[in-house]
Design a protein around this motif. Structure first.
Motif, PDB file in Angstrom:
ATOM      1  N   ILE A  69       0.244  -3.771  13.360  1.00 50.88           N
ATOM      2  CA  ILE A  69       1.101  -2.944  12.492  1.00 50.88           C
ATOM      3  C   ILE A  69       2.564  -3.365  12.635  1.00 50.88           C
ATOM      4  CG2 ILE A  69       1.973  -0.599  12.142  1.00 50.88           C
ATOM      5  CD1 ILE A  69      -0.822   0.433  12.892  1.00 50.88           C
ATOM      6  N   LYS A  70       2.998  -3.639  13.868  1.00 55.24           N
ATOM      7  CA  LYS A  70       4.384  -4.080  14.080  1.00 55.24           C
ATOM      8  C   LYS A  70       4.638  -5.426  13.406  1.00 55.24           C
ATOM      9  CE  LYS A  70       6.251  -3.334  18.170  1.00 55.24           C
ATOM     10  NZ  LYS A  70       6.424  -3.274  19.646  1.00 55.24           N
ATOM     11  N   LEU A 127       3.008  -6.616  10.718  1.00 58.52           N
ATOM     12  CA  LEU A 127       3.039  -6.383   9.271  1.00 58.52           C
ATOM     13  C   LEU A 127       4.332  -5.689   8.856  1.00 58.52           C
ATOM     14  CD1 LEU A 127      -0.662  -5.256   8.733  1.00 58.52           C
ATOM     15  CD2 LEU A 127       0.349  -7.472   8.153  1.00 58.52           C
ATOM     16  N   GLN A 128       4.841  -4.831   9.729  1.00 56.28           N
ATOM     17  CA  GLN A 128       6.119  -4.167   9.451  1.00 56.28           C
ATOM     18  C   GLN A 128       7.240  -5.192   9.344  1.00 56.28           C
ATOM     19  OE1 GLN A 128       7.405  -1.527  12.570  1.00 56.28           O
ATOM     20  NE2 GLN A 128       9.517  -1.601  11.852  1.00 56.28           N
ATOM     21  N   SER A 141       6.881  -7.157   6.152  1.00 60.27           N
ATOM     22  CA  SER A 141       7.122  -6.407   4.911  1.00 60.27           C
ATOM     23  C   SER A 141       8.530  -6.626   4.369  1.00 60.27           C
ATOM     24  CB  SER A 141       6.890  -4.912   5.146  1.00 60.27           C
ATOM     25  OG  SER A 141       7.876  -4.368   6.016  1.00 60.27           O
ATOM     26  N   ASP A 174       6.689  -7.979   0.887  1.00 62.18           N
ATOM     27  CA  ASP A 174       6.223  -6.611   0.658  1.00 62.18           C
ATOM     28  C   ASP A 174       5.178  -6.534  -0.447  1.00 62.18           C
ATOM     29  OD1 ASP A 174       8.120  -7.338  -1.178  1.00 62.18           O
ATOM     30  OD2 ASP A 174       9.150  -5.404  -1.238  1.00 62.18           O
ATOM     31  N   GLU A 179       6.882   3.156   9.358  1.00 65.40           N
ATOM     32  CA  GLU A 179       7.877   2.175   8.899  1.00 65.40           C
ATOM     33  C   GLU A 179       7.245   1.109   8.016  1.00 65.40           C
ATOM     34  OE1 GLU A 179      11.410   1.517  11.881  1.00 65.40           O
ATOM     35  OE2 GLU A 179       9.538   1.516  13.032  1.00 65.40           O
ATOM     36  N   LEU A 180       6.010   0.722   8.329  1.00 69.67           N
ATOM     37  CA  LEU A 180       5.323  -0.261   7.491  1.00 69.67           C
ATOM     38  C   LEU A 180       5.082   0.303   6.098  1.00 69.67           C
ATOM     39  CD1 LEU A 180       3.737  -2.785   6.808  1.00 69.67           C
ATOM     40  CD2 LEU A 180       1.786  -1.863   8.093  1.00 69.67           C
TER      41      LEU A 180
END
Length: 813
Positions: A479-480, A482-483, A486, A490, A526-527
């Motif tokens: 997740i971090k 991908l964040q 982004s 995005d 945040e993501l």
């Protein structure tokens, strides 16, 4: 002459190391034993030419005084002149004195032993120990006698258990004097729990006892066997390490503790204990200078220690290069030991040192090598962990070669290899390798290269799938990553998350789970917040997933102080509010979003968030959302239906009079509310927006002004909008924004707002008298973009700075 040993012992003799002639002895003192000058028993008798005998040191001093004063050399006893200053040793007399002393001290020693028991009075025991110290210091022969007195030493050791405050301290001092003279004492001290008994005095409240205990341990530590024995006593090295670094302990005690530890360093187990208790230098020295086997064992132990970041930095400077050399070995045990040790010291503060020492090339090689020399997967995981820790530092990784063809960590083929490993290994190493990519994408200078490599490899879908991983660490790392991605891709991520696979739902579940606020939740929020805010399909899918209702609930929990987890609250709340605001960007395209806002009274929530002092980002997002909602107000406002005019009114218009309707919005002239039509005039929204116009953050000011500008549009009523702003004391803050010449966006919006304000005559008259305002409008007219110059021109006409030619030159159709 006879008497008890207690009566005969002269306390002064212990301090000056001599026996006085008046002391009682079991055997009488012969006059020939006593020096005429010192009146004490002689140790080194010498004879003059006239046959007189004196202590050597005393007669030499006498002769010196004679020469210094210019007198003739004379015998101090006969006072007759001497022809020669020759001194002849009196060996027979010296032997007789020593034998006499030994016989007397042996008898006295036997008497002293009677007081060496726990039942003796404190004074008697102390005197006995002092006597033993005295005879040890003054007579080599008595040391020989004591060596074969097998009962004496155990009796002295036994006095360590005395309940007296003075006796144990005196016993420690006596044992130290005995230990200085021979190994036989140390051999006896090594028996049983004698060493443990001594160690316990290191923690004693009395500094004198601590001093004597550490002095005794220092003497014992000179024996290799006892050195190992001391280290085996639980807590001994810990206490000594503490004493050696103490700021409050006696300086001599600190020095003695330090010397003791140096003696203990000869044993490997002691070195390991010292390292465990914060004294790392002996272990580091062994890694640098020890034999191969010792280097290996010390590196292995270093890999098990928990070190603070500042200590990691020191260790990396000291042994980083040696460990990296060990890592390059073909021996798997050496590689394992070095990798584990490097894993312990690799962190953000030590990364530069390790990189300068050349850690990256062998580390990358270990990760990617396959075949006979490849590392076991468990060690590849360690290598990946080290790399993940190193890439978190602020270093230009695109300039550091790691491969034979000058590749860097961000080279396309290196990133492809990492992505390949991620797809073909287990969860543990996958997590570490993804953390490597997280570290590399944290830096704008390297993120672009990572994004390019991910795109060229087509790995986006694979990375998104890790959102559903059951392992929390792996899920968090993905997740971090991908964040971070982004910010650069995005739309690709939005495409990957949409559809029926389920990753979007999993991400929403993580972000909205009703638990204490975690790092994973903050990263997930945040993501989601970083995805394109005007992506209609994505927002609709989030609506279908029920994301917004859950987010609203979480925001209310935070506002009411019900959500636990302060550490990640700020990024979490910012993420949630940004996600929630996305529904306001597609109000015209999707009536479901309007219904969501009305049902959950979102306008009131955003007004409340305007007051979230100390968190400007939340205030900015809330103001932008209110701008979007306010734009929709005129479409939602229900205008009143007026009754048709009567018969007379239709014939005689003078009789017609429109009925006055109560409860209508001053601005929109219809039925308005903050909840149902998002009208900012309601619910103190205008006052709260005006309060943000002097915010320190220009982004907040711009967002608040944008929301306020929705009240000044041509439709429905500019004059009422200005009046409402005037009541909210918003006129001056808007004029001040123009005067302060902030960024281009603020200039554009403030000029637009000021032009609307100047349409009101009394405001135009007031502003026309302000030369600063005129200058600001002229500056905007001259230097703004095309649209800003047009609006500034209209504003200058309102204050008569530019003539209005519209009456002279009518508009052409």
């Amino acid at each position: 002459m006879s008497g008890s040993w207690e009566q005969g012992y002269d306390h002064g003799s212990q301090s000056d190391g001599s026996y006085h002639s008046e002391r009682f002895h079991p055997e009488p003192i012969y006059d020939a034993f006593v020096c005429y000058l010192t009146k004490q028993i002689m140790h080194d008798p010498v004879t003059l030419e006239n046959g007189q005998t004196f202590e050597r040191e005393a007669i030499e001093k006498w002769f010196k005084e004679c020469r210094d004063s210019g007198r003739r050399l004379v015998c101090p006893r006969t006072m007759k002149e001497l022809r020669s200053a020759d001194l002849n040793p009196s060996i027979a007399l010296r032997n007789a004195i020593e034998e006499w002393t030994a016989r007397n001290d042996s008898v006295q020693l036997e008497k002293a032993q009677k007081s060496l028991n726990l039942g003796s009075a404190e004074g008697d025991a102390v005197q006995a120990l002092e006597y033993i110290q005295c005879i040890c210091i003054n007579s080599r022969l008595n040391k020989h006698i004591m060596r074969y007195n097998t009962e004496l030493l155990p009796m002295i050791i036994g006095m360590l258990k005395s309940s007296s405050r003075r006796v144990p301290c005196k016993a420690l001092e006596t044992l130290r004097i005995l230990a200085e003279e021979g190994d036989y004492v140390k051999e006896i001290m090594a028996e049983g729990d004698n060493v443990r008994t001594i160690v316990k005095f290191l923690s004693n409240e009395q500094s004198k006892e601590r001093k004597e205990a550490v002095s005794l341990l220092y003497e014992l530590s000179k024996s290799e066997f006892l050195s190992e024995k001391i280290g085996s006593v639980n807590g001994a090295i810990l206490i000594l390490v503490g004493m050696s670094s103490s700021k409050s302990e006696n300086v001599l005690t600190v020095e003695t503790a330090e010397k003791t530890l140096r003696n203990l360093e000869t044993h490997e187990n002691n070195v390991l204990q010292m390292a465990e208790n914060g004294r790392l230098q002996p272990l580091l020295t062994q890694i640098l200078e020890g034999p191969s086997e010792t280097k290996l064992s010390m590196a292995s132990y270093l890999g098990e220690l928990m070190l603070s970041n500042d200590v990691k930095d020191v260790v990396a400077r000291s042994v980083g290069s040696s460990l990296i050399s060990l890592m390059k070995s073909s021996n798997i045990k050496s590689r394992e030991a070095s990798l584990k040790a490097l894993n312990q010291i690799a962190c953000e503060t030590s990364a530069n040192i390790l990189i300068e020492s050349g850690i990256l090339p062998p580390l990358v090689k270990d990760l990617f090598t396959v075949g006979a020399n490849q590392l076991p997967m468990r060690l590849k995981e360690v290598a990946a962990t080290i790399l993940a820790n190193i890439v978190n530092c602020e270093i230009d990784f695109d300039s550091i070669p790691v491969g034979p063809d000058h590749q860097t960590l961000v080279s396309e083929d290196i990133i492809h290899s990492l992505l390949h490993l991620i797809s073909n290994t287990g969860p543990a190493i996958e997590c570490k390798l993804i953390q490597v990519l997280v570290g590399l994408t944290n830096s704008p200078s390297t993120a672009a290269s990572i994004v390019h490599a991910i795109r060229s490899s087509g790995a986006t879908i694979s990375l998104v799938q890790f959102i559903e991983a059951p392992q929390r660490d792996l899920r968090l790392a993905s997740i971090k990553l991908l964040q971070n991605l982004s910010h650069h891709m995005d739309h690709e991520l939005a495409d990957a998350l949409r559809g029926s696979v389920g990753q979007l739902g999993s991400l929403i579940k993580v972000a909205t789970e009703n638990i204490g606020i975690t790092e994973e939740q903050a990263a997930a929020a945040e993501l989601l917040a970083g995805l394109p805010e005007r992506d209609l399909d994505l927002t609709r899918q989030m609506l279908d997933e029920g994301a917004f209702q859950q987010i609203i609930s979480r925001v209310y929990q935070i506002r009411q102080g019900e959500a636990r987890g302060i550490r990640f609250m700020t990024p979490y709340l910012v993420g949630l509010v940004r996600i929630l605001a996305r529904v306001t960007y597609i109000l015209q395209e999707d009536p479901a979003c309007i219904n969501l806002c009305i049902q959950n009274n979102l306008a009131a929530l955003f007004v409340d968030l305007l007051q979230f002092n100390g968190l400007g980002v939340v205030q900015m997002i809330a103001a932008l959302a209110l701008e979007n909602l306010s734009q929709e107000t005129k479409n939602l406002t229900r205008l009143p239906e007026l009754p048709p005019p009567g018969f007379c009114a239709s014939i005689f218009p003078c009789f017609s009079k429109q009925p006055v309707l109560m409860g209508l919005c001053r601005l929109h002239h219809g039925a308005c509310s903050l909840k149902d039509t998002f009208c900012l005039v309601e619910g103190q929204a205008v006052e709260n927006l005006v309060a943000l116009l002097d915010h320190m953050d220009e982004r907040v000011v711009e967002a608040a002004l944008a929301a306020i500008c929705t009240l000044l549009e041509d439709s429905p009523d500019v004059e009422q909008g200005v009046a409402i702003l005037c009541e909210a004391e918003g006129i001056k803050p808007i004029l001040d924004i123009l005067l302060e010449k902030k960024n281009d966006n603020l200039l554009r919006r403030s000029v637009w707002a000021v032009e609307r304000l100047l349409r009101i005559d009394n405001i135009a008259i007031q502003v026309s008298g302000d030369p600063n305002m005129g200058t600001a409008l002229v500056n905007a007219f001259q230097h703004g973009d095309y649209r800003t110059r047009q609006v500034a021109e209209q504003a200058l006409k309102h204050v008569d700075k530019i003539p209005n030619f519209s009456g002279i030159f009518p508009n052409k159709v």
